[in-house]
Structure formats: C-alpha cells, structure tokens
Motif scaffolding. Structure first.
Motif, short mmCIF file in Angstrom:
data_model
loop_
_atom_site.label_atom_id
_atom_site.label_comp_id
_atom_site.label_asym_id
_atom_site.label_seq_id
_atom_site.Cartn_x
_atom_site.Cartn_y
_atom_site.Cartn_z
N MET A 96 0.71 -1.20 0.08
CA MET A 96 0.18 0.12 -0.05
C MET A 96 0.94 1.32 0.09
SD MET A 96 -2.73 1.04 2.76
CE MET A 96 -1.80 1.64 4.11
N ILE A 97 1.88 1.38 0.66
CA ILE A 97 2.66 2.37 0.94
C ILE A 97 3.63 2.75 -0.34
CG2 ILE A 97 4.63 3.76 2.32
CD1 ILE A 97 2.01 3.66 3.65
N LYS A 98 4.35 1.49 -0.72
CA LYS A 98 5.32 1.72 -1.73
C LYS A 98 4.87 1.70 -3.08
CE LYS A 98 9.07 -0.36 0.90
NZ LYS A 98 9.79 -1.45 1.03
N ASN A 99 3.70 0.96 -3.39
CA ASN A 99 2.96 0.87 -4.70
C ASN A 99 1.68 1.24 -4.74
OD1 ASN A 99 5.57 -0.65 -5.18
ND2 ASN A 99 4.38 -2.58 -4.46
N GLY A 100 1.07 1.84 -3.77
CA GLY A 100 -0.15 2.08 -3.76
C GLY A 100 -1.52 1.45 -3.93
N GLU A 101 -0.92 -0.04 -3.75
CA GLU A 101 -2.09 -1.02 -3.71
C GLU A 101 -2.71 -1.39 -2.54
OE1 GLU A 101 0.93 -4.28 -4.03
OE2 GLU A 101 1.64 -3.81 -6.08
N LEU A 102 -3.95 -1.13 -2.71
CA LEU A 102 -5.03 -1.48 -1.67
C LEU A 102 -5.32 -2.79 -1.44
CD1 LEU A 102 -7.43 1.67 -1.93
CD2 LEU A 102 -5.37 1.58 -0.56
N PRO A 103 -5.44 -3.40 -0.21
CA PRO A 103 -5.79 -4.98 -0.13
C PRO A 103 -7.12 -5.36 -0.71
CG PRO A 103 -5.67 -3.56 2.19
CD PRO A 103 -5.46 -2.89 1.07
N GLU A 104 -7.21 -6.18 -1.30
CA GLU A 104 -8.68 -6.67 -1.56
C GLU A 104 -9.51 -6.56 -0.34
OE1 GLU A 104 -8.87 -10.52 -3.59
OE2 GLU A 104 -6.93 -10.25 -4.72
N ASP A 105 -9.27 -7.08 0.62
CA ASP A 105 -10.03 -6.80 1.77
C ASP A 105 -9.44 -5.72 3.05
OD1 ASP A 105 -11.58 -7.09 3.97
OD2 ASP A 105 -11.13 -9.11 4.71
N GLU A 106 -10.24 -4.69 2.75
CA GLU A 106 -9.58 -3.25 3.12
C GLU A 106 -9.60 -3.44 4.79
OE1 GLU A 106 -11.03 0.15 1.58
OE2 GLU A 106 -10.18 -0.16 -0.48
N ASP A 107 -10.56 -4.31 5.26
CA ASP A 107 -10.76 -4.50 6.78
C ASP A 107 -9.45 -5.01 7.37
OD1 ASP A 107 -13.14 -3.39 6.65
OD2 ASP A 107 -14.35 -5.36 6.70
N GLU A 108 -8.62 -5.88 6.37
CA GLU A 108 -7.35 -6.38 6.83
C GLU A 108 -6.31 -5.51 7.57
OE1 GLU A 108 -5.57 -10.31 5.21
OE2 GLU A 108 -6.38 -9.38 3.78
N LEU A 109 -6.28 -4.45 6.94
CA LEU A 109 -5.40 -3.48 7.53
C LEU A 109 -6.08 -2.39 8.66
CD1 LEU A 109 -3.09 -2.44 4.23
CD2 LEU A 109 -2.55 -3.86 6.41
N GLY A 110 -7.37 -2.53 8.75
CA GLY A 110 -8.05 -1.75 9.88
C GLY A 110 -7.60 -0.41 9.79
N ASP A 111 -7.06 0.34 10.85
CA ASP A 111 -6.89 1.71 11.04
C ASP A 111 -5.94 2.20 9.88
OD1 ASP A 111 -9.19 2.13 12.29
OD2 ASP A 111 -8.21 2.71 14.29
N ALA A 112 -4.92 1.34 9.62
CA ALA A 112 -3.66 1.70 8.89
C ALA A 112 -3.94 1.92 7.44
CB ALA A 112 -2.83 0.32 9.01
N LEU A 113 -5.06 1.52 7.04
CA LEU A 113 -5.83 2.06 5.99
C LEU A 113 -5.72 3.60 5.63
CD1 LEU A 113 -6.73 0.34 3.19
CD2 LEU A 113 -8.95 0.87 3.97
N ALA A 114 -5.85 4.23 6.68
CA ALA A 114 -5.89 5.59 6.86
C ALA A 114 -4.62 6.35 6.19
CB ALA A 114 -6.04 6.12 8.27
N LEU A 115 -3.49 5.55 6.20
CA LEU A 115 -2.19 6.00 5.80
C LEU A 115 -2.05 5.59 4.34
CD1 LEU A 115 0.04 4.69 8.81
CD2 LEU A 115 -0.63 6.86 8.24
N SER A 116 -3.08 5.05 3.55
CA SER A 116 -2.71 4.93 2.16
C SER A 116 -2.45 6.18 1.27
CB SER A 116 -4.37 4.31 1.63
OG SER A 116 -5.22 5.52 1.62
N GLY A 117 -2.89 7.46 1.68
CA GLY A 117 -2.41 8.25 1.10
C GLY A 117 -0.76 8.77 1.06
N ILE A 118 -0.31 8.28 1.90
CA ILE A 118 1.07 8.36 2.14
C ILE A 118 2.04 7.92 0.83
CG2 ILE A 118 3.42 7.92 3.50
CD1 ILE A 118 1.52 9.45 5.17
#
Length: 144
Positions: A96-118
């Motif tokens: 997610m951080i290095k390649n901008g890839e969001l996980p298929e199941d976004e719940d897996e990363l929980g609150d860490a998904l909030a850092l996707s814009g990084i």
C-alpha cells in the motif's frame, strides 16, 4: 471527505497511541529500531508463545505523527497474530505504501488504511514503515 476522516484516524492514534509502553519480564523481546532518514526511533516490545504467536506487543518511541500513529496501528493489528499472519500484514502495508496497492479486503489493515495517502509522499514512506520494519526485523531475529 474520506481524506478528512483518514486524518482524524491518524491524529487519534498519534494523540492516543494504542499499546504504548514497555513489556517486561521473562520471555519478553525488546527490539530498538531507528529510521535512518529522519531519526525517528522506536523500541518494540513483544511476548511470543511457543507457536510464534504474538501474545502481546507494545512500543515506545519519538517521532512525527505519521511514524507514531503507524506504530500504534501496527501493534493493534498484530497482537494475537502468528508471525506468518503478521508477515502477511507487513506485506500488505508495504504494498500500500510503496506501490499504492490497496488490499482486496480493506478491513485487513484496519485503521492503517488511513495511511494509504502516504504512497504519494515518497519522503514519508519510511515514517509510515518505521514500526512495520522494526516488527519484521524483530520477528526474523526471534525466529532464529
């Protein structure tokens, strides 16, 4: 709107970090880790059972809001997970951080998904990865 929500989640973890503190006692692992690019530091504390399951995890550190919030999110996610499960989460977060890839199941990363814009802020990649890199190294060291 979503970006605003993400900022609130990050600031909440920064101001009210989860699992902050030390773990002491027999069998606890202490692993210091420093971000060479900006000087942010953290110490990861873990207790691991015989099956390489993370029974408890805490951290202490000093750094920017992104690195400290990310450490908080990471400890929340990996507590109770096996090394194998934690390694998978590290891979998802790195992607997610290095390649901008969001996980298929976004719940897996929980609150860490909030850092996707990084992902768009290359200079902040190492900040967000501080705790995750520390965890990965601590697990490798403990596994041997």
């Amino acid at each position: 709107m979503l970006e605003n929500l993400y900022k609130q989640i990050v600031m909440d973890h920064y101001k009210n970090p989860r699992n902050k503190g030390k773990l002491e006692g027999e069998g606890s692992i202490q692993f210091p880790y420093k971000n060479p690019t900006c000087g942010d530091v953290m110490v990861l504390y873990m207790t691991v059972d015989d099956n390489q399951k993370i029974k408890d995890v805490k951290f202490e550190g000093e750094g920017c809001s992104i690195s400290m919030a990310s450490c908080s999110m990471m400890t929340d996610l990996v507590k109770g997970k096996t090394f194998e499960e934690a390694q998978r989460l590290i891979g998802l977060f790195n992607g997610m951080i290095k390649n901008g890839e969001l996980p298929e199941d976004e719940d897996e990363l929980g609150d860490a998904l909030a850092l996707s814009g990084i992902h768009k802020l290359r200079a902040r990649h190492n900040c967000s990865l501080l705790g995750w890199n520390g965890l990965e190294r601590a697990m490798k060291q403990h596994a041997h």
